[in-house]
Design an enzyme around this catalytic site. Structure first.
Site, PDB file in Angstrom:
ATOM      1  N   SER A 102       9.217  -1.812   6.560  1.00  0.00           N
ATOM      2  CA  SER A 102      10.689  -1.824   6.618  1.00  0.00           C
ATOM      3  C   SER A 102      11.079  -1.250   7.976  1.00  0.00           C
ATOM      4  O   SER A 102      11.243  -0.052   8.131  1.00  0.00           O
ATOM      5  CB  SER A 102      11.272  -0.976   5.484  1.00  0.00           C
ATOM      6  OG  SER A 102      10.784  -1.407   4.240  1.00  0.00           O
ATOM      7  N   LYS A 177      16.480  -6.027   4.287  1.00  0.00           N
ATOM      8  CA  LYS A 177      15.781  -4.934   3.592  1.00  0.00           C
ATOM      9  C   LYS A 177      16.578  -3.618   3.708  1.00  0.00           C
ATOM     10  O   LYS A 177      16.723  -2.870   2.741  1.00  0.00           O
ATOM     11  CB  LYS A 177      14.381  -4.763   4.197  1.00  0.00           C
ATOM     12  CG  LYS A 177      13.604  -3.583   3.686  1.00  0.00           C
ATOM     13  CD  LYS A 177      13.288  -3.674   2.207  1.00  0.00           C
ATOM     14  CE  LYS A 177      12.702  -2.370   1.695  1.00  0.00           C
ATOM     15  NZ  LYS A 177      12.539  -2.361   0.241  1.00  0.00           N
ATOM     16  N   LYS A 246      14.892   6.854   6.034  1.00  0.00           N
ATOM     17  CA  LYS A 246      14.725   5.995   7.222  1.00  0.00           C
ATOM     18  C   LYS A 246      15.441   4.652   7.030  1.00  0.00           C
ATOM     19  O   LYS A 246      16.174   4.194   7.896  1.00  0.00           O
ATOM     20  CB  LYS A 246      13.223   5.765   7.464  1.00  0.00           C
ATOM     21  CG  LYS A 246      12.886   4.783   8.541  1.00  0.00           C
ATOM     22  CD  LYS A 246      11.912   3.666   8.202  1.00  0.00           C
ATOM     23  CE  LYS A 246      11.348   3.481   6.873  1.00  0.00           C
ATOM     24  NZ  LYS A 246      10.556   2.312   6.619  1.00  0.00           N
TER      25      LYS A 246
HETATM   26  P1  NAD Z   1       2.413   5.036   3.028  1.00  0.00           P
HETATM   27  O1  NAD Z   1       2.789   6.250   3.778  1.00  0.00           O
HETATM   28  O2  NAD Z   1       1.800   5.179   1.680  1.00  0.00           O
HETATM   29  O3  NAD Z   1       1.436   4.122   3.917  1.00  0.00           O
HETATM   30  C1  NAD Z   1       1.554   3.979   5.301  1.00  0.00           C
HETATM   31  C2  NAD Z   1       0.149   4.002   5.875  1.00  0.00           C
HETATM   32  O4  NAD Z   1       0.229   3.798   7.287  1.00  0.00           O
HETATM   33  C3  NAD Z   1      -0.574   5.337   5.658  1.00  0.00           C
HETATM   34  O5  NAD Z   1      -1.790   5.113   4.972  1.00  0.00           O
HETATM   35  C4  NAD Z   1      -0.795   5.862   7.071  1.00  0.00           C
HETATM   36  O6  NAD Z   1      -2.016   6.581   7.219  1.00  0.00           O
HETATM   37  C5  NAD Z   1      -0.805   4.575   7.880  1.00  0.00           C
HETATM   38  N1  NAD Z   1      -0.479   4.773   9.283  1.00  0.00           N
HETATM   39  C6  NAD Z   1       0.545   5.474   9.824  1.00  0.00           C
HETATM   40  N2  NAD Z   1       0.504   5.404  11.167  1.00  0.00           N
HETATM   41  C7  NAD Z   1      -0.567   4.635  11.482  1.00  0.00           C
HETATM   42  C8  NAD Z   1      -1.138   4.200  12.711  1.00  0.00           C
HETATM   43  N3  NAD Z   1      -0.590   4.540  13.889  1.00  0.00           N
HETATM   44  N4  NAD Z   1      -2.259   3.432  12.672  1.00  0.00           N
HETATM   45  C9  NAD Z   1      -2.827   3.100  11.480  1.00  0.00           C
HETATM   46  N5  NAD Z   1      -2.338   3.486  10.294  1.00  0.00           N
HETATM   47  C10 NAD Z   1      -1.221   4.248  10.291  1.00  0.00           C
HETATM   48  O7  NAD Z   1       3.754   4.142   2.965  1.00  0.00           O
HETATM   49  P2  NAD Z   1       4.091   2.936   1.970  1.00  0.00           P
HETATM   50  O8  NAD Z   1       4.854   3.478   0.814  1.00  0.00           O
HETATM   51  O9  NAD Z   1       2.872   2.107   1.775  1.00  0.00           O
HETATM   52  O10 NAD Z   1       5.146   2.137   2.880  1.00  0.00           O
HETATM   53  C11 NAD Z   1       4.739   1.298   3.965  1.00  0.00           C
HETATM   54  C12 NAD Z   1       5.974   0.520   4.420  1.00  0.00           C
HETATM   55  O11 NAD Z   1       6.490  -0.246   3.331  1.00  0.00           O
HETATM   56  C13 NAD Z   1       7.136   1.407   4.903  1.00  0.00           C
HETATM   57  O12 NAD Z   1       7.774   0.799   5.993  1.00  0.00           O
HETATM   58  C14 NAD Z   1       8.045   1.473   3.683  1.00  0.00           C
HETATM   59  O13 NAD Z   1       9.390   1.762   4.036  1.00  0.00           O
HETATM   60  C15 NAD Z   1       7.847   0.091   3.089  1.00  0.00           C
HETATM   61  N6  NAD Z   1       8.068  -0.038   1.639  1.00  0.00           N
HETATM   62  C16 NAD Z   1       7.560   0.868   0.760  1.00  0.00           C
HETATM   63  C17 NAD Z   1       7.799   0.695  -0.617  1.00  0.00           C
HETATM   64  C18 NAD Z   1       7.271   1.656  -1.651  1.00  0.00           C
HETATM   65  O14 NAD Z   1       7.714   1.584  -2.811  1.00  0.00           O
HETATM   66  N7  NAD Z   1       6.341   2.544  -1.332  1.00  0.00           N
HETATM   67  C19 NAD Z   1       8.533  -0.417  -1.068  1.00  0.00           C
HETATM   68  C20 NAD Z   1       9.005  -1.337  -0.135  1.00  0.00           C
HETATM   69  C21 NAD Z   1       8.776  -1.147   1.220  1.00  0.00           C
END
Ligand code: NAD
Length: 295
Positions: A102, A177, A246
């Protein structure tokens, strides 16, 4: 994309709460996935799921037909692609980047312009549905960008989703989104304040939720969050409060960029930022209730 016989190779960067189940569904659909996450624990989880685990983002991009990013925000996506991690430089020209994070739509437009001279095409394809639908493979995807490029990647998106909306130009999926999460986050504050108000008056919170759910006040929070994660103090929905703050901030920035004065967007964004400062970004977003109850 590849010939009929060779599996499409998908590089996948960001193997967190959403990324891991999305990778599992891609593998179930027959894609060869090579994943990378900066967290060792996340890499171990995806290795256990049977994907190829890479030592760097660049390695995950090398030889991939498509690279998916599922990272916390657009600034990180840009850094991974164009910064020291060197993902874009490692990818073959003509391959496609799908940012499913997102991210902020204005950043996405700029990123597409930076990737174009490298021969890389960018599609924005953020999701809704949370971890539950990521596991089921029934996410909703909002996809923006060149429609011929989107046609090529539809099988990849299909493997993770039940519904795909084509929203238009590059960045439009990310705008959609942010709008969704503003409406969701504003609805959550309204529902939670309604429960706190009623409870303070002397109503039973379970009764409040039951009445809302058969009345015009119902929303996603009353239907699938209040009893499931809030009133039972579970607070384990799997979506971090910092990510919600965010997303609503992105909607607020978009309103400002379009010169729109929107009181509710600004107020909702400020409330979520205040909750993030009080509880920390890693709190579950349903813990907003604790912040509002203590305010
Ligand atoms: P999360 O924090 O569980 O996962 C993000 C991952 O990215 C982590 O494992 C982290 O170690 C990795 N990461 C961060 N910086 C990095 C880098 N420089 N290089 C490699 N890896 C890196 O987050 P999430 O809940 O999986 O969300 C991911 C995205 O999806 C976000 O943008 C969030 O807003 C969106 N999203 C989340 C949900 C939800 O319900 N969790 C739903 C819809 C959208």
């Amino acid at each position: 994309m590849k010939s009929e016989n060779a599996p499409t190779v998908v590089g996948f960067i960001g193997l967190g709460r959403m990324g891991l189940p999305m990778v599992e569904n891609l593998m179930k659909a027959g894609f060869a996935v090579q994943g990378f996450d900066q967290s060792e624990a996340a890499r171990a989880d995806v290795a256990a799921a049977g994907a190829i685990v890479c030592a760097s983002a660049a390695e995950a991009g090398r030889g991939a037909d498509v690279v998916i990013t599922m990272l916390p925000n657009g600034a990180i996506v840009r850094d991974v692609l164009l910064g020291e991690a060197g993902l874009a430089a490692a990818m073959s020209p003509e391959s496609i980047v799908i940012d499913m994070s997102s991210s902020a739509p204005t950043d996405t437009t700029l990123l597409a312009e930076k990737l174009e001279p490298l021969g890389l095409q960018l599609i924005d394809a953020p999701v809704s549905g949370g971890r539950k639908k990521a596991i089921e493979g029934t996410l909703t995807i909002m996809v923006g960008g060149d429609s011929a490029v989107i046609n090529k990647i539809l099988p990849v998106l299909d493997a993770m989703s039940a519904t795909i909306f084509r929203t238009g130009k590059i960045g439009s999926g990310h705008a959609m989104k942010a709008i969704n999460n503003y409406v969701s986050g504003a609805g959550m504050v309204a529902a939670m304040e309604g429960v706190i108000l009623g409870q303070t008056f002397g109503l039973d919170p379970e009764v409040i939720v039951d009445v809302l759910n058969v009345s015009t006040g119902r929303n996603n929070t009353t239907e699938v969050k209040m009893k499931q994660f809030v009133l039972n103090s579970d607070f384990g929905s799997g979506f971090a409060l910092g990510l919600m703050a965010k997303d609503i901030g992105i909607a607020n920035d978009l309103a400002a960029a379009l010169d729109l004065k929107m009181g509710s967007v600004a107020e909702t964004s400020a409330r979520w930022i205040a909750a993030q400062e009080a509880l920390g970004p890693d709190a579950d977003h349903t813990e907003m209730y604790r912040f509002l109850a203590d305010s």
